[in-house]
Every structure is written in structure tokens, then in C-alpha cells.
Design an enzyme around this catalytic site. Structure first.
Site, PDB file in Angstrom:
ATOM      1  CD  GLU A  69      -2.769   1.303   2.363  1.00  0.00           C
ATOM      2  OE1 GLU A  69      -2.722   0.462   3.265  1.00  0.00           O
ATOM      3  OE2 GLU A  69      -3.634   2.079   2.175  1.00  0.00           O
ATOM      4  CG  ASP A  89      -3.555  -2.628   4.067  1.00  0.00           C
ATOM      5  OD1 ASP A  89      -2.692  -1.734   4.539  1.00  0.00           O
ATOM      6  OD2 ASP A  89      -4.822  -2.423   3.900  1.00  0.00           O
ATOM      7  CB  THR A  94      -4.751   3.988   8.347  1.00  0.00           C
ATOM      8  OG1 THR A  94      -3.858   2.913   7.832  1.00  0.00           O
ATOM      9  CG2 THR A  94      -3.709   4.970   8.769  1.00  0.00           C
TER      10      THR A  94
HETATM   11  C1  IPD Z   1      -9.041   0.998   3.921  1.00  0.00           C
HETATM   12  C2  IPD Z   1      -9.744   0.463   5.190  1.00  0.00           C
HETATM   13  C3  IPD Z   1     -11.167   1.450   4.956  1.00  0.00           C
HETATM   14  C4  IPD Z   1     -11.693   1.159   3.405  1.00  0.00           C
HETATM   15  C5  IPD Z   1     -10.721   1.509   2.618  1.00  0.00           C
HETATM   16  C6  IPD Z   1      -9.571   0.770   2.690  1.00  0.00           C
HETATM   17  P1  IPD Z   1      -6.466   1.358   4.799  1.00  0.00           P
HETATM   18  O1  IPD Z   1      -7.604   0.610   4.095  1.00  0.00           O
HETATM   19  O2  IPD Z   1     -10.007  -0.711   4.991  1.00  0.00           O
HETATM   20  O3  IPD Z   1     -12.220   0.837   5.784  1.00  0.00           O
HETATM   21  O4  IPD Z   1     -12.906   1.933   3.265  1.00  0.00           O
HETATM   22  O5  IPD Z   1     -11.184   1.227   1.346  1.00  0.00           O
HETATM   23  O6  IPD Z   1      -8.572   1.267   1.669  1.00  0.00           O
HETATM   24  O7  IPD Z   1      -6.154   2.811   4.081  1.00  0.00           O
HETATM   25  O8  IPD Z   1      -6.728   1.659   6.251  1.00  0.00           O
HETATM   26  O9  IPD Z   1      -5.232   0.365   4.802  1.00  0.00           O
END
Ligand code: IPD
Length: 276
Positions: A69, A89, A94
Site C-alpha cells: 500500500e 497492507d 489506518t
Molecule cells: C482502508 C480501510 C477502509 C476502507 C478503504 C481501505 P487502509 O484501508 O480498510 O475501511 O474503506 O477502502 O482502503 O487505508 O486503512 O489500509
């Protein structure tokens, strides 16, 4: 023919180690900044944990490729080739991590010839470990997982996530989709703030379906193997095969419920992971 069982063992060890780093980082002050939108958050810990995971895996498997990511956010091309590729990830959820809201996971998927082979998801707050290897079942802390066999949507609990876009047009479609799910009627709709852990709830049978526009390949990769190995389906929002780079997914315990969800959804265009 390689069975990748050593890769699963290594991924489990690294996910646990990374999860411990996340656990201790939760208690410390966080340096928070944003990426694609003001609600797409990143912290120092996301970078540190991704570096830890990739450097450890690269030392062990120098010929393998990586999609992460934070590397992708930093401009590294997000490209899935036929080569063995880890899809990572470091901190899923986050925003939850920033608030110490206890739904945060480390997710490590692995694909070979573009086929997802294994997935490991570690819940950083309670230490739950979800694992699966293609053809060998899915497990939660070593206990076999089984999806819900419910086919009747009126008895379904549906999960989704909001995604990073909050402009009025996107929110109208998002809320319209949720209204359709609620008025089916279903038993309910939940948003927990971590795509990977929500998907694990489909694998464990705690909920019947998940849909989302705006997630990334690193949110889906590990979870897709875990759900499929628990007997569920993971498909595109159009009803076709999953496209890992398409930033959209429907997952369900049964094909009947997946098809119902697919029919209700109005699409939100987030672009693709491999072209942005
Ligand atoms: C996000 C989380 C969030 C979802 C996003 C994801 P991240 O990942 O899972 O709940 O709505 O689409 O990208 O940025 O916290 O690794």
C-alpha cells in the site's frame, strides 16, 4: 509443483511480528498525514510496518515481487505479473489505528501467475490470526472456517466500507446502495472501518455478504483466499470474476446472496490500482 506451504509459514511469522509493532505503536503519539483524499490517512507506523514486512520477505525470497500500500502511494508501480508476488497492507484500518478503535489488521496475500495462492490476516488488537492456502482450507487461530450457508437475503447481515471519496455525488450513490441493502430488507448493514477484517467476518460466517467500491488489491488479496477456502465466493460487482485491480468487490457465503447484492448496486468509479 510448488505448494507454497513454506511461504504461508513465513507470512504467519511476519504478520505476527508486524502486528506486535502495530500494537505498541497504537499506544504512542502518531504522525498522521493524508494521501489521495483528506480521509485517506497514513502514519509513520504504516511505512515502518510495510518496510519491515517487505525487507524480511525480500531477504527470504529475493526473486519475488511486491505490491504494498505505502510503496504504491509513494509511486512504485502497482503491477501484477506472472512472478510470485506478495500483496501487502501493513495497517488495514489506518483511521481506526489513529483513533485506537480496535479494528486494525496486517494483511499479507500472495499470488503466482496472477492466481491468489495464500492469505494471512492478523487482527492487531486481539491477536486473531486468519490463514488460508489454496486447496487447503481456511482457519482462524487454527480452527477451520466455514462461511454462512444462508441463501435468503432477508436473513442476511451485510458489511461494507465507505471508501476515501466523500464528494456529494459519491456519497449519494454510496447511501443509495446502503438504502437498497437495508430495505431489502436485510437484518442489517455494518461498517467496521477495516475491509480485511470485514471480509474475514464473511469467511467465518458472522455475516453473509460484503460489497465495496474504492478498496485496493491489498485489501482483497489475502481475504479472497480466506473466503474462498471457507467455501464462499468473491466476485466483481458486475457479477463476473474478481478483477483484483478493479477497486471493487462483492463477497458472500452463497452465490445466491452475492447475486442479490450485485443486482442492487449502482457503481462508483474509483479507477484501477494498475493504472492510477
Ligand atoms: C482502508 C480501510 C477502509 C476502507 C478503504 C481501505 P487502509 O484501508 O480498510 O475501511 O474503506 O477502502 O482502503 O487505508 O486503512 O489500509
Amino acid at each position: 509443483m510448488e505448494d507454497w506451504s513454506d511461504c504461508l509459514d513465513v507470512a504467519v511469522q511476519i504478520a505476527r511480528r508486524a502486528g506486535q509493532v502495530v500494537q505498541s505503536a497504537v499506544k504512542q503519539e502518531k504522525q498522521v498525514s493524508s494521501k489521495s483524499t483528506p480521509t485517506d490517512l497514513v502514519t509513520e507506523a504504516d511505512h515502518q510496518v510495510e518496510e519491515l514486512i517487505i525487507s524480511t520477505l525480500r531477504e527470504k525470497y529475493p526473486s519475488h515481487r511486491f505490491i504494498g500500500e505505502e510503496s504504491s502511494a509513494a509511486g512504485v508501480k502497482c503491477e501484477l505479473t506472472d512472478a510470485p508476488t506478495w500483496i501487502i497492507d501493513p495497517i488495514d484500518g489506518t483511521c481506526n489505528f489513529v483513533h485506537s478503535f480496535p479494528m486494525v489488521a496486517v494483511s499479507i496475500g500472495f499470488a503466482v501467475r496472477k492466481e491468489l495462492e495464500l492469505g494471512v490476516i492478523y487482527h492487531c488488537f486481539d491477536g486473531t490470526l486468519y490463514t488460508a492456502r489454496k486447496g487447503h482450507g481456511a482457519f482462524c487461530n487454527g480452527v477451520r472456517l466455514q462461511v454462512s450457508k444462508e441463501k435468503d437475503v432477508s436473513k442476511a447481515l451485510i458489511l461494507t466500507e465507505i471508501g476515501a471519496k466523500r464528494d456529494p455525488a459519491t456519497l449519494d450513490i454510496f447511501l443509495g446502495n446502503m438504502k437498497k441493502m437495508l430495505s431489502a430488507p436485510t437484518h442489517g448493514v455494518r461498517i467496521i472501518g477495516s475491509s480485511t477484517l470485514a471480509l474475514c467476518h464473511i469467511a467465518s460466517g458472522a455475516a453473509e455478504a460484503y460489497y465495496q467500491y474504492g478498496l485496493h488489491c491489498w485489501d482483497i488479496a489475502a481475504a479472497a483466499v480466506i473466503i474462498r477456502e471457507a467455501g464462499g465466493c468473491v466476485i466483481d460487482t458486475t457479477g463476473g470474476p474478481l478483477d483484483l485491480m478493479s477497486r471493487r468487490v462483492v463477497a458472500a457465503g452463497t452465490r445466491e446472496i452475492a447475486d442479490y447484492v450485485v443486482k442492487q448496486l449502482q457503481p462508483i468509479n474509483y479507477g484501477r490500482d494498475d493504472t492510477d
